[in-house]
Design an enzyme around this catalytic site. Structure first.
Site, short mmCIF file in Angstrom:
data_model
loop_
_atom_site.label_atom_id
_atom_site.label_comp_id
_atom_site.label_asym_id
_atom_site.label_seq_id
_atom_site.Cartn_x
_atom_site.Cartn_y
_atom_site.Cartn_z
CB THR A 17 -0.95 0.00 1.34
OG1 THR A 17 -1.64 -1.58 1.40
CG2 THR A 17 -1.88 1.05 1.30
CD GLU A 133 8.16 13.69 9.34
OE1 GLU A 133 9.01 14.48 9.40
OE2 GLU A 133 7.36 13.26 10.28
CB VAL A 136 5.86 8.67 14.64
CG1 VAL A 136 4.89 8.76 15.66
CG2 VAL A 136 6.87 7.92 15.07
N GLY A 138 1.93 8.73 10.61
CA GLY A 138 1.51 8.93 8.98
C GLY A 138 1.81 9.97 8.24
CG ASP A 205 1.74 0.80 15.77
OD1 ASP A 205 2.40 0.62 14.81
OD2 ASP A 205 0.94 1.75 15.80
CE LYS A 209 2.75 3.93 14.53
NZ LYS A 209 1.41 4.08 14.19
N GLY A 306 -2.46 5.18 5.96
CA GLY A 306 -3.17 5.15 4.70
C GLY A 306 -1.90 5.53 3.42
N1 HSE Z 1 -1.32 0.28 12.26
C1 HSE Z 1 -1.01 1.62 12.36
C2 HSE Z 1 -2.29 2.24 13.11
C3 HSE Z 1 -0.79 2.51 11.29
O1 HSE Z 1 -3.54 1.71 13.34
O2 HSE Z 1 -2.11 3.46 13.45
C4 HSE Z 1 0.63 2.41 11.02
O3 HSE Z 1 1.40 2.83 11.85
#
Ligand code: HSE
Length: 440
Positions: A17, A133, A136, A138, A205, A209, A306
């Site tokens: 993606t 960049e 963290v 997006g 996750d 970050k 995304g």
């Molecule tokens: N899986 C992560 C989230 C997105 O749900 O924010 C990628 O860092």
């Protein structure tokens, strides 16, 4: 071909993606990027195990391959973009690219959180740039915000909503009163949550970050295993509804606070005042609220994941590195943004037991005289003072919830008190506890 026509060559590892978004951006905005950098950015290689699938993007002829090392070793590739994810082959590719004197861009927060020092030391030793960049937030430019925009400040606190999956689930539970499993199943159906959602919903996750954000804020590294992590699986619609009654919203927050010579780091569901800006961050959006000693409070907000937002972040790194390559500025800014730091390489993490905050508690009890006083007694015996209590409904002979909000208490005291209350015969279930942050 002249140097300016040849441009800067990039190689992309991983055509999923984010890889697809990156290729689309590089092609669709090619002229815009040329004006930003001064020369064209040219895609010289794309590697993925699946080279047959139509991604809806016109890939330049002859660049697709299943061999990542072919891309890494291609002399026309000056910047290697790693979009594979994980801590296995992605690490090998990055280190090989760095060894070959190539600058690298990665969106891989797990890799940076687990192996950040190794990779960034390799990059500095090789005199190449590393851009991350997209790791963290997006599309939110939080890496540059901390490393450059807020570089003058000593960062005092960071509060991040940095997992879109959790924020989406919590938003829908809040708005629709639905239970966690139901919303999770719906999030999986629309492709927002993974089939195995553990990484997201268990807070891992967010911890990865947070480790990166703390590194940028302090210059010192925190191994993710030192971050206290509690996910959202245990949250019920009942707690969300009562949090609202007490004037709070519940968010999965990644929190870092300057504390003495160290840093307090934790990820857990957190009650925050309903009128705080972070409480209004809904759906899969992310937001990072930073407090600096001179800037005061600063909020960065946007899409945390995304195809297009993440590609925007990836290509922002490509632009910066391409400018450095052209202008001889490679290595000008160290990856963390610090040349020297006052804590050594590794940040001192202050013990989680010493955290002090207010707490929301939900006890499931037999509705009979004296139960509340026993609970209050156990809390008092551990120096925990009650701020407010709600008990709703009275059902003869059956369990009723008692909701308590405490004043500031110490984490270790709270745990000891709950171990005691949960042993009381009239307390029928494990007590639910949610930490409160009022002064953010
Ligand atoms: N899986 C992560 C989230 C997105 O749900 O924010 C990628 O860092």
């Amino acid at each position: 071909m002249s140097d300016s026509e040849k441009g800067i060559g990039v190689g992309i590892l991983g055509f999923g993606t984010v890889g697809t978004g990156t290729v689309k951006l590089l092609l669709e905005n090619a002229e815009h990027l040329r004006r930003r950098v001064g020369v064209p950015i040219r895609i010289r290689g794309i590697a993925d195990l699946d080279v047959g699938r139509d991604r809806g993007v016109a890939v330049p002829e002859g660049v697709l391959t299943t061999d990542g090392f072919q891309v890494v070793r291609n002399p026309e590739v000056q910047i290697v973009i790693e979009l594979i994810g994980g801590t296995g082959i992605a690490r090998d590719f990055l280190l090989e690219a760095i060894r070959r004197g190539k600058s690298v861009v990665t969106a891989n927060k797990a890799l940076l959180a687990e192996h950040g020092p190794e990779i960034t030391r390799a990059a500095q030793a090789a005199g190449v740039d590393i851009g991350f960049e997209a790791s963290v937030g997006g599309g939110i430019p939080i890496i540059r915000t901390l490393r450059e925009g807020l570089a003058a400040n000593r960062i005092q606190a960071i509060y991040g909503i940095i997992n879109g999956t959790c924020n989406y689930i919590l938003t829908r539970m809040t708005q629709e009163g639905k239970a966690y499993p139901e919303v999770l199943a719906e999030a999986q159906k629309i492709g927002l949550a993974e089939a195995d959602p553990s990484f997201d919903v268990d807070g891992i996750d967010s911890a990865h970050k947070l480790a990166i954000l703390v590194w940028l804020a302090t210059g010192a590294y925190i191994p993710p295993k030192e971050i206290f992590v509690e996910g959202i699986r245990d949250l019920s619609a009942l707690d969300i509804a009562f949090a609202r009654e007490f004037g709070y919203a519940i968010k999965l927050l990644a929190i870092a606070k300057e504390k003495g010579g160290g840093v307090e780091v934790r990820v857990h569901p957190t009650m925050i005042p309903s009128d705080h800006l972070l409480a209004t961050v809904g759906g899969a959006d992310n937001a990072i609220y930073v407090k600096g000693d001179f800037v005061g409070s600063s909020l960065s907000y946007g899409q945390g994941a995304g195809m297009r937002p993440t590609a925007s972040a990836v290509v922002s790194d490509v632009i910066e590195i391409a400018r450095n390559l052209r202008g001889g500025g490679v290595g000008r800014i160290p990856p963390s943004g610090f040349f020297l730091h006052d804590r050594g390489d590794t940040a001192m993490v202050s013990p989680f037991d010493d955290v002090r905050c207010e707490y929301y508690l939900r006890f499931q009890v037999v509705d009979k005289p004296g139960v509340l006083s026993k609970i209050a007694g156990a809390l008092g015996a551990h120096s925990i003072s009650i701020s407010s209590v709600i008990q709703k409904g009275r059902k003869e002979e059956s369990a009723v919830p008692i909701f308590i909000v405490t004043h500031h208490a110490k984490e270790s005291d709270m745990r000891a008190a709950l171990a005691e209350t949960d042993r009381l015969p009239d307390v029928l279930d494990r007590t639910r506890m949610i930490r409160i942050e009022n002064n953010l």
